[in-house]
Motif scaffolding. Structure first.
Motif, short mmCIF file in Angstrom:
data_model
loop_
_atom_site.label_atom_id
_atom_site.label_comp_id
_atom_site.label_asym_id
_atom_site.label_seq_id
_atom_site.Cartn_x
_atom_site.Cartn_y
_atom_site.Cartn_z
N SER A 196 40.20 7.07 12.24
CA SER A 196 40.25 5.56 11.86
C SER A 196 40.61 4.67 13.42
N PRO A 232 36.84 2.62 15.95
CA PRO A 232 36.90 1.18 15.98
C PRO A 232 37.20 0.96 18.00
N GLY A 257 34.31 0.19 7.84
CA GLY A 257 33.89 1.21 8.30
C GLY A 257 34.48 2.03 6.81
N ARG A 260 31.80 -4.86 18.42
CA ARG A 260 32.87 -5.46 17.82
C ARG A 260 33.79 -4.80 16.78
N LEU A 263 29.65 1.20 8.65
CA LEU A 263 29.60 2.30 9.30
C LEU A 263 30.32 3.70 8.64
N ILE A 277 24.37 0.52 16.70
CA ILE A 277 24.90 -0.82 15.68
C ILE A 277 24.49 -1.66 16.07
N ARG A 283 31.11 -8.98 9.20
CA ARG A 283 31.40 -8.23 9.88
C ARG A 283 31.44 -6.70 9.35
N ILE A 284 32.20 -5.98 10.24
CA ILE A 284 31.66 -4.51 10.31
C ILE A 284 32.68 -3.57 9.37
N PHE A 332 38.73 -0.77 8.04
CA PHE A 332 38.86 0.12 7.64
C PHE A 332 39.40 -0.55 6.18
N VAL A 381 36.20 -3.62 14.08
CA VAL A 381 35.47 -2.72 12.45
C VAL A 381 36.97 -2.91 11.41
N VAL A 404 33.84 1.12 19.38
CA VAL A 404 32.61 0.04 19.16
C VAL A 404 33.07 -1.79 19.37
N GLN A 408 42.70 -2.69 9.25
CA GLN A 408 42.31 -1.89 8.73
C GLN A 408 43.83 -2.73 7.06
#
Length: 229
Positions: free
Chosen positions: A47, A51, A115, A56, A37, A29, A112-113, A60, A58, A54, A86
């Motif tokens: 969910s 996160p 998902g 960083r 992701l 990643i 940002r990341i 959703f 994440v 990881v 989220q």
């Protein structure tokens, strides 16, 4: 700050200690910049645990109903989803789908990341189902690297319809980032979108070892609900 406290001090350490997830490929990643992701979806807890492992944050995209409940339960649900980073989206289709896409693109434009679940919904039986092409549009329009992720064993820990998880180890397998730059500028071509989506789902099948079914998971759920009436 609230997300960081919940992840690193309040909830995260407890869940990691109880379920002891094993992880393969975390170094794949990217450490900075926008990342998608793309994961299979077996359980509600996907969910939560993705996160947690990881480094960083994440984000959703979760259905808006989770943020609009009433009473103590509604408040607790909203608080939980906010704590896990989220964002609410309307999944009713049409303009709502376009708004969801734009929300995801905004997250990526901020570096940002994001998902996402290519299947669009949880698998009803732990099989891997046909992907929705919305994920391909997001990949091509953002230009962000997409990293396939396979959740392992989460369906056994918390199957659909259960309220409390069983205490078992789960696994997370992270694949190599996928390059779709060859399709740059073709995000409006439905054949390209299907090709990108199918390639991504194929990688998920390779990582997860799931049996693949070439229909939408939502269609299977609707048929089973109709038969149960």
């Amino acid at each position: 700050m609230f997300y960081w406290i919940m992840k690193h001090i309040v909830v995260g350490p407890v869940l990691l200690a109880i379920f002891r997830p094993w992880v393969v490929g975390l170094e794949k990643i990217p450490a900075e910049g926008p990342v998608i992701l793309a994961s299979n979806h077996l359980s509600f807890i996907d969910s939560i645990f993705l996160p947690l492992i990881v480094d960083r944050p994440v984000v959703f995209l979760a259905k808006s109903e989770y943020f609009t409940g009433r009473g103590l339960k509604g408040w607790a649900t909203k608080l939980f989803f906010q704590a896990t980073g989220q964002l609410p989206i309307d999944r009713s289709g049409g303009k709502a789908s376009e708004a969801s896409l734009n929300t995801g693109l905004r997250v990526l434009s901020e570096g940002r990341i994001l998902g996402i679940y290519p299947e669009g919904t949880r698998s009803p039986d732990a099989k891997l189902y046909r992907g929705r092409t919305g994920v391909a549009r997001m990949v091509l329009e953002s230009g962000a690297p997409v990293v396939p992720v396979a959740m392992i064993g989460t369906a056994e820990v918390m199957p659909i319809g259960t309220r409390l998880p069983k205490v078992r180890r789960i696994g997370i397998v992270i694949g190599e980032p996928l390059d779709f730059s060859r399709f740059h500028g073709l995000e409006s071509d439905r054949f390209v979108l299907r090709s990108v989506t199918d390639e991504l789902v194929y990688e998920l099948r390779e990582l997860s070892g799931q049996e693949y079914v070439d229909v939408y998971a939502s269609s299977v759920k609707e048929r089973r609900a109709s038969e149960a009436r």
